[in-house]
Design an enzyme around this catalytic site. Sequence first.
Site, short mmCIF file in Angstrom:
data_model
loop_
_atom_site.label_atom_id
_atom_site.label_comp_id
_atom_site.label_asym_id
_atom_site.label_seq_id
_atom_site.Cartn_x
_atom_site.Cartn_y
_atom_site.Cartn_z
N SER A 1 -21.24 -25.79 14.01
CA SER A 1 -21.56 -26.15 14.89
C SER A 1 -20.71 -26.46 16.11
O SER A 1 -20.96 -26.86 17.36
CB SER A 1 -22.46 -27.52 14.69
OG SER A 1 -21.72 -28.42 13.95
N HIS B 1 -19.85 -34.61 16.17
CA HIS B 1 -19.18 -33.76 17.30
C HIS B 1 -18.55 -34.47 18.33
O HIS B 1 -18.82 -35.38 18.84
CB HIS B 1 -20.32 -32.84 17.90
CG HIS B 1 -20.96 -31.95 16.96
ND1 HIS B 1 -22.27 -32.32 16.54
CD2 HIS B 1 -20.72 -30.85 16.04
CE1 HIS B 1 -22.82 -31.77 15.69
NE2 HIS B 1 -21.80 -30.78 15.28
N ASP C 1 -21.73 -37.31 19.12
CA ASP C 1 -22.78 -37.67 18.53
C ASP C 1 -22.11 -37.95 17.11
O ASP C 1 -20.77 -38.11 16.93
CB ASP C 1 -23.96 -36.74 18.33
CG ASP C 1 -23.44 -35.22 17.67
OD1 ASP C 1 -22.42 -35.32 17.20
OD2 ASP C 1 -24.20 -34.37 17.76
#
Length: 361
Positions: free
Chosen positions: A29, A322, A319
């Site tokens: 991600s 990340h 978040d």
Amino acid sequence: MASMAILMMLLLSTELVSGKVVQFIFGDSLSDVGNNNHLTRSLARANLPWYGIDFGNGLPNGRYCNGRTVADIIGDETGLPRPPAFLDDSLSEDVILVKGVNFASGGGGILNDTGSLFVQRFCFYKQIELFQGTQELIQRKIGKAAADKFFKEARYVVALGSNDFINNFLLPIYKDSWKYSDSGFINYLMSTLENQLKLLHSLGARQLIVFGLGPMGCIPLQRILSSSGDCQDRTNKLALGFNKAASKLLDNLSKTLPNANYKFGDAYDVVGNVIDNPHQYGFNNSDSPCCSFGQIRPALTCIPVSTLCTDRSKYVFWDEYHPSDKANEIIANEIIRKLGFLRPNATNAPSPSPADAPSSD
């Protein structure tokens, strides 16, 4: 007329591969630019506001960030085009020849089982399989000799490993958590990664960088596990162990694989310093996410009813997992500084800032 059409096609193919260096990105991600948004059953998708708020038109674009990824920024600064997601609707052979491909998938890991709780994601072996299919397409398009040259001149980024700890080894629902010791698990990862990098080499990868892990124990998701809110020391030691072993592996592969220039990009120290001394870097928060759901922690991802911090440039983390765009910029610049990257496409200027960049990139 037929001969003229054939000549024009040959000239176009020659133009597309003449000196144009592109990137092929493999990752999770931290590098995904939209693959998981096309995986309809995936529980790890960055398809909700407020992802992408500081990129292009401000709409979600598949990046798990408010802006750019580290790979975006390194590519911009070194004159490489931003490769689209493999599952992007616009992907074609011509696009691949000009921009490369990003195979990164949120939740993916070095190990096949990593991230299975997210249902759908591409593990590293699957990403390599997709790359093999991409090679076959390009070979049919421009011929084997030209394709071999194209892929050997390309740049390769591998940014995986954090999920193998956060969403595998450190969760008791996975057998690896009780099957291996900390050092034993790192050795297992290294043996798997070695086979994967050798496979990429056999497919033409000559210029390759593996991104190291940052202080994983200091991401908000890990801090929330502690009653004190402190970083998880064991998790950080795992990251350091991974980095040490991976750096040694890359050095050995560069020495033993023909024409391999494999480098390890380590930004652990600078990220640790940013977290410990945020004000020195212009931040005022390094322990909680900018995008959060009030007192409900962890919320895991941004959702439409999440609350955003007042100034996104002041937060290290976007978040629970990340980094923010500004933090990613610091990480990217550190890797560029350490590895002394040059611009392979001499005529390319850096890409636009995230606020001005087209969202389709």
